[in-house]
Design an enzyme around this catalytic site. Sequence first.
Site, PDB file in Angstrom:
ATOM      1  N   SER A  81       5.961  -2.676  36.163  1.00 34.84           N
ATOM      2  CA  SER A  81       6.991  -3.573  36.693  1.00 34.84           C
ATOM      3  C   SER A  81       6.622  -5.012  36.360  1.00 34.84           C
ATOM      4  O   SER A  81       5.581  -5.498  36.801  1.00 34.84           O
ATOM      5  CB  SER A  81       7.124  -3.410  38.207  1.00 34.84           C
ATOM      6  OG  SER A  81       7.964  -4.416  38.751  1.00 34.84           O
ATOM      7  N   GLU A 122       7.743  -6.434  41.939  1.00 35.26           N
ATOM      8  CA  GLU A 122       8.501  -6.425  43.187  1.00 35.26           C
ATOM      9  C   GLU A 122       9.628  -5.389  43.195  1.00 35.26           C
ATOM     10  O   GLU A 122      10.374  -5.307  44.170  1.00 35.26           O
ATOM     11  CB  GLU A 122       9.103  -7.812  43.444  1.00 35.26           C
ATOM     12  CG  GLU A 122       8.090  -8.938  43.550  1.00 35.26           C
ATOM     13  CD  GLU A 122       7.156  -8.809  44.744  1.00 35.26           C
ATOM     14  OE1 GLU A 122       7.482  -8.028  45.672  1.00 35.26           O
ATOM     15  OE2 GLU A 122       6.098  -9.466  44.757  1.00 35.26           O
ATOM     16  N   THR A 123       9.767  -4.610  42.135  1.00 37.66           N
ATOM     17  CA  THR A 123      10.823  -3.601  42.085  1.00 37.66           C
ATOM     18  C   THR A 123      10.641  -2.619  43.242  1.00 37.66           C
ATOM     19  O   THR A 123       9.595  -1.961  43.350  1.00 37.66           O
ATOM     20  CB  THR A 123      10.792  -2.847  40.741  1.00 37.66           C
ATOM     21  OG1 THR A 123      10.811  -3.797  39.676  1.00 37.66           O
ATOM     22  CG2 THR A 123      11.982  -1.908  40.625  1.00 37.66           C
ATOM     23  N   GLU A 133       8.245  -6.069  28.305  1.00 35.04           N
ATOM     24  CA  GLU A 133       8.426  -4.669  27.907  1.00 35.04           C
ATOM     25  C   GLU A 133       7.856  -4.401  26.516  1.00 35.04           C
ATOM     26  O   GLU A 133       7.153  -3.406  26.298  1.00 35.04           O
ATOM     27  CB  GLU A 133       9.914  -4.310  27.966  1.00 35.04           C
ATOM     28  CG  GLU A 133      10.482  -4.360  29.366  1.00 35.04           C
ATOM     29  CD  GLU A 133      11.907  -4.881  29.433  1.00 35.04           C
ATOM     30  OE1 GLU A 133      12.401  -5.089  30.556  1.00 35.04           O
ATOM     31  OE2 GLU A 133      12.516  -5.118  28.361  1.00 35.04           O
TER      32      GLU A 133
END
Length: 406
Positions: free
Chosen positions: A298, A302-303, A373
């Site tokens: 992540s 905080e996802t 990513e």
Amino acid sequence: MILQVALDLTDIEQAISIAEKAARGGAHWLEVGTPLIKKEGMRAVELLKRRFPDRKIVADLKTMDTGALEVEMAARHGADVVSILGVADDKTIKDAVDVARRYGIRVMVDLIGVKDKVKRAKELEKMGVHYILVHTGIDEQAQGKSPLQDLEEVVKAVKVPVAVAGGLNLETIPKVIELGATIIIVGSAITKAKDPEKVTRQIIDLFWGEYMQTIRKAMKDIVEHIGNVADSLKLEQVRGFVDAMIGANKIFIYGAGRSGLVGKAFAMRLMHLDFNVYVVGETITPAFEQGDLLIAISGSGETTSIVDAAKIAKKEGGKVVAITSYANSTLGKLADVVVEIPGRAKTDIPTDYIARQMLTKYKWVAPMGTLFEDSTMVFLDGIIALLMATFQKTEKDMKKKHATLE
């Protein structure tokens, strides 16, 4: 950039014939010009949409009043974009935007006749219009006026895409590209040409020079960033990550969105290396137990779903490795090991994570979480290379585990 061909004609058959040539030449959008709509009505919009279902059809209504009514009429007949005049009342424009949103189409506001174009452009942006058109009309062109005089200032003043129209041709288009126009509207240079298809192709070729620059810049920016990430990797973090993997009974990998896709790619390679690995959320994923490892990916840390999974993993007596840009995030604080993979620099973006994921205008051409990513993907491929060397696995060995039912 988008090439919009303005079919400012009065004969529908001629308009369709030219549109066919322009479409073959690569035109992106086809505009049912105001004269054609006045002559044929909404039938012209419908006929163009039927003939060219793969192109955006722009209804150049130049609406001055009853914005909701006219946008709805155009939408029902197949228009993808409808033009409204910038000199129209604010309510007319707001109503048009509201109806367009309901029908899933877009509103382009034409600044023709507007005295202070920059001021009005800013007002229009706040009203939620989708495109702003800097337009020098035919009568204005006859007086020697050019859209170039206003284009640069409007582009700098707003964040919504800016279109430009007014006597554009092969000679002037490079300049409007340089000034930042997103939608380039060409009329007579194509519709009156002996070979409309050829001229359209020539214009598209001008676009591609800019397209290739954009692609190459994005790729170089991303590669440069990944190089910086590789240089900044902390030995103790990477060592903790690899040791946790080697010691785990089962490995679970979890990421959301594109991070999830990166995680799946990593899981596939771990499977090729004979690791007992699962992707969280798949129907065959077993229970997480003591001695297992969760690799949580992540960027924000905080996802909610990722953080919740980490809490469960800790409760069940397992370990958590967090791959994130923020060691002090909620996920980072829960994890046994944190591997920091930087995203965009803080100087390039607002401090609030959610805000910067939603914004579309910033220094980097790689949007949202792309740099995190892509960097994570390459980092994890580096981990695979290390594991191959550690366990003396060759590509031939891994191919034996590769899926055969595909």
